[in-house]
Design a protein around this motif. Structure first.
Motif, PDB file in Angstrom:
ATOM      1  N   LEU A   1       0.835  -1.210   0.000  1.00 52.21           N
ATOM      2  CA  LEU A   1       0.000   0.000   0.000  1.00 52.21           C
ATOM      3  C   LEU A   1       0.864   1.252   0.000  1.00 52.21           C
ATOM      4  O   LEU A   1       0.680   2.173  -0.806  1.00 52.21           O
ATOM      5  CB  LEU A   1      -0.856   0.034   1.257  1.00 52.21           C
TER       6      LEU A   1
ATOM      7  N   PHE B   1     -10.603   0.772   5.726  1.00 48.35           N
ATOM      8  CA  PHE B   1      -9.443   0.391   6.537  1.00 48.35           C
ATOM      9  C   PHE B   1      -8.749   1.701   6.950  1.00 48.35           C
ATOM     10  O   PHE B   1      -8.334   2.471   6.087  1.00 48.35           O
ATOM     11  CB  PHE B   1      -8.537  -0.473   5.653  1.00 48.35           C
TER      12      PHE B   1
ATOM     13  N   TYR C   1      -5.368   3.501   5.456  1.00 43.61           N
ATOM     14  CA  TYR C   1      -5.234   4.180   4.158  1.00 43.61           C
ATOM     15  C   TYR C   1      -4.906   5.660   4.346  1.00 43.61           C
ATOM     16  O   TYR C   1      -4.162   6.250   3.564  1.00 43.61           O
ATOM     17  CB  TYR C   1      -6.527   4.066   3.335  1.00 43.61           C
TER      18      TYR C   1
ATOM     19  N   ASN D   1     -12.693  -4.473   4.827  1.00 37.63           N
ATOM     20  CA  ASN D   1     -12.473  -4.273   6.256  1.00 37.63           C
ATOM     21  C   ASN D   1     -12.936  -2.852   6.521  1.00 37.63           C
ATOM     22  O   ASN D   1     -12.369  -1.935   5.926  1.00 37.63           O
ATOM     23  CB  ASN D   1     -10.976  -4.420   6.578  1.00 37.63           C
TER      24      ASN D   1
ATOM     25  N   SER E   1      -1.960 -10.518   0.233  1.00 32.25           N
ATOM     26  CA  SER E   1      -1.153 -10.759   1.426  1.00 32.25           C
ATOM     27  C   SER E   1      -1.340 -12.193   1.898  1.00 32.25           C
ATOM     28  O   SER E   1      -2.394 -12.784   1.667  1.00 32.25           O
ATOM     29  CB  SER E   1      -1.592  -9.797   2.517  1.00 32.25           C
TER      30      SER E   1
ATOM     31  N   SER F   1      -1.089 -12.694   5.124  1.00 27.71           N
ATOM     32  CA  SER F   1      -1.386 -12.498   6.546  1.00 27.71           C
ATOM     33  C   SER F   1      -2.681 -13.164   6.997  1.00 27.71           C
ATOM     34  O   SER F   1      -2.703 -13.901   7.978  1.00 27.71           O
ATOM     35  CB  SER F   1      -1.490 -11.005   6.859  1.00 27.71           C
ATOM     36  N   LYS F   2      -3.762 -12.855   6.303  1.00 30.57           N
ATOM     37  CA  LYS F   2      -5.076 -13.286   6.793  1.00 30.57           C
ATOM     38  C   LYS F   2      -5.408 -14.683   6.268  1.00 30.57           C
ATOM     39  O   LYS F   2      -5.930 -15.516   6.997  1.00 30.57           O
ATOM     40  CB  LYS F   2      -6.164 -12.301   6.357  1.00 30.57           C
TER      41      LYS F   2
HETATM   42  N1  PLP Z   1      -5.506  -4.084   3.745  1.00 33.33           N
HETATM   43  C1  PLP Z   1      -6.511  -4.291   4.607  1.00 33.33           C
HETATM   44  C2  PLP Z   1      -7.902  -3.981   4.173  1.00 33.33           C
HETATM   45  C3  PLP Z   1      -6.267  -4.794   5.885  1.00 33.33           C
HETATM   46  O1  PLP Z   1      -7.289  -4.994   6.734  1.00 33.33           O
HETATM   47  C4  PLP Z   1      -4.928  -5.060   6.270  1.00 33.33           C
HETATM   48  C5  PLP Z   1      -4.629  -5.514   7.641  1.00 33.33           C
HETATM   49  O2  PLP Z   1      -5.426  -5.459   8.547  1.00 33.33           O
HETATM   50  C6  PLP Z   1      -3.908  -4.855   5.321  1.00 33.33           C
HETATM   51  C7  PLP Z   1      -4.231  -4.353   4.075  1.00 33.33           C
HETATM   52  C8  PLP Z   1      -2.472  -5.116   5.611  1.00 33.33           C
HETATM   53  O3  PLP Z   1      -2.202  -6.417   6.071  1.00 33.33           O
HETATM   54  P1  PLP Z   1      -0.737  -7.018   6.113  1.00 33.33           P
HETATM   55  O4  PLP Z   1       0.241  -5.908   6.054  1.00 33.33           O
HETATM   56  O5  PLP Z   1      -0.654  -7.791   7.390  1.00 33.33           O
HETATM   57  O6  PLP Z   1      -0.618  -7.905   4.919  1.00 33.33           O
END
Ligand code: PLP
Length: 392
Positions: free
Chosen positions: A105, A126, A129, A176, A234, A236-237
């Motif tokens: 981002l 989110f 941003y 989110n 990502s 991550s999730k």
């Molecule tokens: N984008 C959204 C909508 C998110 O909710 C998040 C994390 O909460 C991210 C990006 C970034 O996640 P990460 O840096 O852990 O991949």
């Protein structure tokens, strides 16, 4: 001599709000018996097969800088996946591995924006941003989505927020904090707008593996959009890998080539061991990932049913993600007071709506990142709190 101010900090940084999500977590940190439904992080540990493979790779010497673009094996695997899933023949040269989706981002906005350019966001959004746009010296401009429309953005609302300075539109599906998944016909209409107004799109798809309904589609697959879209993903999730810090971004070669400088000079590369974990993640049995998705879905259903049975609360079933965005406007529009008192009196952390934009006031976000048993207990506590709150 008059005292001189030695430490000066940037006004644009001073103006950023500290993270409401982290603040709520901080308040709960020293309390016992708290059920935390705040931060958006899977409670599952990374599947052991991924961790074991990454450790092995670390022992075998994957502990150095990788190329700034990323681990070559990871890039090759991702390129094949992207082509299979979208039909777009992305070579590995038009992908960059980043420090989480967050790294993608910040690097993409820094690459795309001139000072003062407008970036269009759809509320609720989110919160981070806002910071990433400020880092890139851009200006955030908001459209809004509405609870009455299950938080699916209406193309006309996006169109009316476009200014002569709008350069970038950030789309986030699944969203989110609302869990809204933008359906195909709306993506068609938004892509027409992007082309008509010459907007570049950042499509944040970090929840794309946690989908219940409708099926996930990316705006990048729409005619004319591959040339003007950066897709952010990502591990991550989807793979319970928040701490490994691996995300990636793909898009037009000319943009990726410039973005590489930002990644190179800001982080050198994403974590080498994290990237080996990501290679292992792409190799594991897909049923491991879909089992996590199924557990999120069962939790979301439980919370949705329980909340909707409470007087004054309304919540739409999300299309994906592990979030629910509950409407408490009939009870209060002071979501901060509501969330703080809920924590103090019943020891449940939720995130007040205003964290996600002004028009999200009168809502709260729940992350279904606890067991069904804990979620059921949290619902009992919210019910007890509401009874008192309403009587006052
Ligand atoms: N984008 C959204 C909508 C998110 O909710 C998040 C994390 O909460 C991210 C990006 C970034 O996640 P990460 O840096 O852990 O991949």
């Amino acid at each position: 001599m008059a005292s001189m101010q030695i430490i000066q900090t940037s006004k644009s940084i001073q103006e950023l709000r500290f993270s409401v999500i982290r603040e709520m977590g901080g308040m709960a940190a020293h309390m016992d018996g708290v059920i935390t439904l705040g931060i958006g992080e899977p409670d599952f540990n990374t599947p052991p097969a991924i961790t074991e493979k990454a450790f092995q790779d670390a022992l075998n010497g994957h502990t150095h800088y990788t190329p700034s673009k990323g681990d070559p094996e990871l890039l090759e695997k991702l390129a094949a996946n992207i082509t299979r899933e979208t039909g777009i023949s992305t070579g590995s040269s038009s992908i960059i591995i980043t420090h989480g989706g967050m790294g993608a981002l910040t690097a993409s906005l820094r690459t795309l924006l001139e000072q003062g350019d407008h970036v269009l966001l759809v509320e609720p959004h989110f919160p981070d941003y806002i910071a990433h746009i400020a880092f890139a010296r851009g200006v955030a401009v908001k459209a809004r989505s509405r609870a009455e429309n299950r938080f699916i953005p209406l193309p006309q609302d996006i169109e009316s927020a476009i200014t002569t300075k709008t350069r970038v539109l950030i789309l986030n599906s699944p969203n989110n904090p609302t869990g809204a998944v933008i359906p195909g016909d709306v993506l068609d209409a938004i892509s027409e707008l992007a082309i008509r107004y010459n907007l570049f799109v950042i499509s944040d798809e970090v929840y794309d593996r946690i989908i219940f309904d409708p099926p996930f589609e990316s705006i990048v697959t729409r005619p004319g959009m591959a040339e003007r879209t950066l897709v952010i993903k990502s591990f991550s999730k989807s793979h319970a890998m928040t701490g490994w810090r691996v995300g990636y971004c793909y898009g037009p070669q000319a943009v990726i080539d410039q973005m590489l400088k930002v990644v190179n000079y800001s982080t050198a590369c994403a974590s080498s061991i994290g990237q080996r974990a990501a290679v292992a993640a792409l190799d594991i049995d897909p049923s491991v990932i879909s089992a996590m998705k199924d557990r999120f879905e069962a939790r979301v259903d439980l919370v949705c049913t329980r909340l909707n049975a409470m007087e004054g609360i309304k919540v739409a079933r999300p299309g994906g993600s592990f979030y629910l965005f509950a409407d408490i406007r009939p009870i209060t529009r002071k979501s901060r007071e509501f969330a703080i008192r809920l924590l103090q009196e019943e020891k449940v952390v939720v995130i007040p709506g205003y964290a996600f934009g002004d028009s999200a006031e009168g809502f709260f976000r729940i992350a279904c990142t606890r067991s069904k048993q804990q979620l059921a207990e949290a619902m009992d506590r919210i019910q007890a709190f509401l009874t008192r709150f309403r009587e006052e």
